[in-house]
Design a protein around this motif. Structure first.
Motif, PDB file in Angstrom:
ATOM      1  N   ARG A   1       0.851  -1.191   0.000  1.00 30.52           N
ATOM      2  CA  ARG A   1       0.000   0.000   0.000  1.00 30.52           C
ATOM      3  C   ARG A   1       0.892   1.249   0.000  1.00 30.52           C
ATOM      4  N   PRO A   2       0.686   2.176  -0.937  1.00 27.90           N
ATOM      5  CA  PRO A   2       1.457   3.427  -0.892  1.00 27.90           C
ATOM      6  C   PRO A   2       1.197   4.152   0.430  1.00 27.90           C
ATOM      7  N   LEU A   3       2.284   4.582   1.069  1.00 22.77           N
ATOM      8  CA  LEU A   3       2.167   5.241   2.367  1.00 22.77           C
ATOM      9  C   LEU A   3       2.669   6.675   2.287  1.00 22.77           C
ATOM     10  N   GLU A   4       1.941   7.562   2.902  1.00 17.85           N
ATOM     11  CA  GLU A   4       2.321   8.977   2.918  1.00 17.85           C
ATOM     12  C   GLU A   4       3.716   9.164   3.508  1.00 17.85           C
TER      13      GLU A   4
ATOM     14  N   CYS B   1       6.470   8.992   1.019  1.00 15.98           N
ATOM     15  CA  CYS B   1       6.204   9.802  -0.180  1.00 15.98           C
ATOM     16  C   CYS B   1       5.422   8.992  -1.203  1.00 15.98           C
ATOM     17  N   TYR B   2       4.477   8.219  -0.717  1.00  7.66           N
ATOM     18  CA  TYR B   2       3.554   7.381  -1.492  1.00  7.66           C
ATOM     19  C   TYR B   2       4.234   6.224  -2.221  1.00  7.66           C
ATOM     20  N   SER B   3       5.378   5.847  -1.735  1.00  5.84           N
ATOM     21  CA  SER B   3       6.007   4.595  -2.156  1.00  5.84           C
ATOM     22  C   SER B   3       5.447   3.502  -1.243  1.00  5.84           C
ATOM     23  N   THR B   4       5.727   2.233  -1.562  1.00  4.24           N
ATOM     24  CA  THR B   4       5.285   1.134  -0.694  1.00  4.24           C
ATOM     25  C   THR B   4       6.473   0.624   0.120  1.00  4.24           C
ATOM     26  N   LEU B   5       6.183  -0.063   1.209  1.00  4.35           N
ATOM     27  CA  LEU B   5       7.259  -0.677   1.989  1.00  4.35           C
ATOM     28  C   LEU B   5       8.038  -1.662   1.134  1.00  4.35           C
ATOM     29  N   ARG B   6       7.333  -2.468   0.331  1.00  6.80           N
ATOM     30  CA  ARG B   6       8.027  -3.442  -0.520  1.00  6.80           C
ATOM     31  C   ARG B   6       9.019  -2.744  -1.450  1.00  6.80           C
ATOM     32  N   GLU B   7       8.597  -1.640  -2.074  1.00  9.86           N
ATOM     33  CA  GLU B   7       9.504  -0.902  -2.957  1.00  9.86           C
ATOM     34  C   GLU B   7      10.728  -0.392  -2.198  1.00  9.86           C
ATOM     35  N   GLU B   8      10.513   0.080  -0.988  1.00 16.15           N
ATOM     36  CA  GLU B   8      11.625   0.587  -0.180  1.00 16.15           C
ATOM     37  C   GLU B   8      12.559  -0.538   0.262  1.00 16.15           C
ATOM     38  N   TYR B   9      12.002  -1.703   0.597  1.00 13.26           N
ATOM     39  CA  TYR B   9      12.848  -2.856   0.951  1.00 13.26           C
ATOM     40  C   TYR B   9      13.757  -3.211  -0.224  1.00 13.26           C
ATOM     41  N   ILE B  10      13.170  -3.256  -1.415  1.00 13.02           N
ATOM     42  CA  ILE B  10      13.930  -3.636  -2.614  1.00 13.02           C
ATOM     43  C   ILE B  10      15.023  -2.611  -2.913  1.00 13.02           C
ATOM     44  N   VAL B  11      14.681  -1.331  -2.876  1.00 13.28           N
ATOM     45  CA  VAL B  11      15.675  -0.288  -3.146  1.00 13.28           C
ATOM     46  C   VAL B  11      16.816  -0.365  -2.146  1.00 13.28           C
ATOM     47  N   PHE B  12      16.485  -0.504  -0.864  1.00 13.29           N
ATOM     48  CA  PHE B  12      17.519  -0.581   0.165  1.00 13.29           C
ATOM     49  C   PHE B  12      18.437  -1.780  -0.063  1.00 13.29           C
ATOM     50  N   ALA B  13      17.837  -2.951  -0.290  1.00  9.23           N
ATOM     51  CA  ALA B  13      18.636  -4.171  -0.453  1.00  9.23           C
ATOM     52  C   ALA B  13      19.447  -4.166  -1.742  1.00  9.23           C
ATOM     53  N   GLU B  14      18.803  -3.854  -2.860  1.00  7.90           N
ATOM     54  CA  GLU B  14      19.442  -3.987  -4.168  1.00  7.90           C
ATOM     55  C   GLU B  14      20.357  -2.819  -4.523  1.00  7.90           C
ATOM     56  N   MET B  15      19.898  -1.608  -4.250  1.00  5.81           N
ATOM     57  CA  MET B  15      20.649  -0.437  -4.717  1.00  5.81           C
ATOM     58  C   MET B  15      21.631   0.104  -3.674  1.00  5.81           C
ATOM     59  N   PHE B  16      21.453  -0.280  -2.431  1.00  7.99           N
ATOM     60  CA  PHE B  16      22.378   0.198  -1.412  1.00  7.99           C
ATOM     61  C   PHE B  16      23.252  -0.946  -0.894  1.00  7.99           C
ATOM     62  N   ILE B  17      22.674  -1.901  -0.187  1.00  6.23           N
ATOM     63  CA  ILE B  17      23.477  -2.947   0.459  1.00  6.23           C
ATOM     64  C   ILE B  17      24.211  -3.814  -0.565  1.00  6.23           C
ATOM     65  N   LYS B  18      23.481  -4.428  -1.483  1.00  3.48           N
ATOM     66  CA  LYS B  18      24.148  -5.329  -2.436  1.00  3.48           C
ATOM     67  C   LYS B  18      25.082  -4.582  -3.379  1.00  3.48           C
ATOM     68  N   ALA B  19      24.709  -3.367  -3.790  1.00  4.39           N
ATOM     69  CA  ALA B  19      25.575  -2.582  -4.675  1.00  4.39           C
ATOM     70  C   ALA B  19      26.895  -2.241  -3.996  1.00  4.39           C
ATOM     71  N   ARG B  20      26.869  -2.029  -2.688  1.00  7.44           N
ATOM     72  CA  ARG B  20      28.088  -1.653  -1.954  1.00  7.44           C
ATOM     73  C   ARG B  20      28.849  -2.854  -1.391  1.00  7.44           C
ATOM     74  N   HIS B  21      28.118  -3.919  -1.008  1.00  7.33           N
ATOM     75  CA  HIS B  21      28.744  -5.012  -0.255  1.00  7.33           C
ATOM     76  C   HIS B  21      28.688  -6.374  -0.942  1.00  7.33           C
ATOM     77  N   GLY B  22      28.062  -6.459  -2.099  1.00  6.81           N
ATOM     78  CA  GLY B  22      28.040  -7.711  -2.850  1.00  6.81           C
ATOM     79  C   GLY B  22      26.706  -8.445  -2.761  1.00  6.81           C
ATOM     80  N   LEU B  23      26.455  -9.270  -3.780  1.00 10.24           N
ATOM     81  CA  LEU B  23      25.191  -9.995  -3.882  1.00 10.24           C
ATOM     82  C   LEU B  23      25.023 -11.049  -2.792  1.00 10.24           C
TER      83      LEU B  23
END
Length: 170
Positions: free
Chosen positions: A38-41, A44-66
């Motif tokens: 569900r988009p949450l205010e 900024c109207y993103s979803t928790l799932r989208e934020e989990y994916i961005v954090f894991a894929e674009m931050f943690i894995k990009a910096r520390h490996g798959l």
């Protein structure tokens, strides 16, 4: 005598806790399923799932490996092993969805000490998720059509049958 000592690991849990902490959203695992798409205010109207994916894929894995989250799971296993007799150790990784994540776990435990199940439940799939079913290991399909308790008993039965040679009393 052997006991069923199942230590459940969620590879996604540290991701979820970090995202919730960053946005100041209380982490309540029992309620996440109902709101994660569900988009949450607050986001900024993103979803928790989208934020989990961005954090894991674009931050943690990009910096520390798959394999970063698999390595984290191995470190948690090592901590448990300091307190638990070897014959009582069974680890259940509930949400591995990338082959790179399980490689460190398989290397640490040994392939002969690992079983992989593909869990299937009506209405649940990897849709809208960055994860998918593992491809590099043999998967046995387990249908999850009943209660959580009956599902857990079925997993315990399969572990006893496939891994412990029937030595475990439930």
């Amino acid at each position: 005598k052997h006991n069923f000592f199942g230590k459940k690991f969620s590879i996604a849990e540290p991701i979820k806790k970090a995202v919730h902490n960053f946005y100041g959203i209380k982490y309540k695992p029992a309620t996440i399923e109902a709101i994660k798409d569900r988009p949450l205010e607050e986001l900024c109207y993103s979803t928790l799932r989208e934020e989990y994916i961005v954090f894991a894929e674009m931050f943690i894995k990009a910096r520390h490996g798959l394999d970063y989250f698999g390595n984290m799971a191995v470190e948690r296993m090592k901590t448990i092993e300091k307190k638990t007799p070897v014959e009582d150790r069974i680890y259940l990784v509930s949400d591995a969805g990338f082959d790179e994540e399980i490689k460190p776990i398989v290397e640490y435990l040994g392939e002969e000490n690992c079983l992989f199940y593909k869990l299937v439940r009506k209405g649940k799939d990897w849709k809208n998720d960055s994860r998918g079913y593992l491809k590099d290991v043999p998967l046995e399909t387990v249908l999850n059509a009943g209660s959580k308790a009956s599902f857990e008993l079925e997993i315990q039965r399969r572990i006893r049958r496939d891994f412990l040679g029937g030595i475990l009393e439930l």
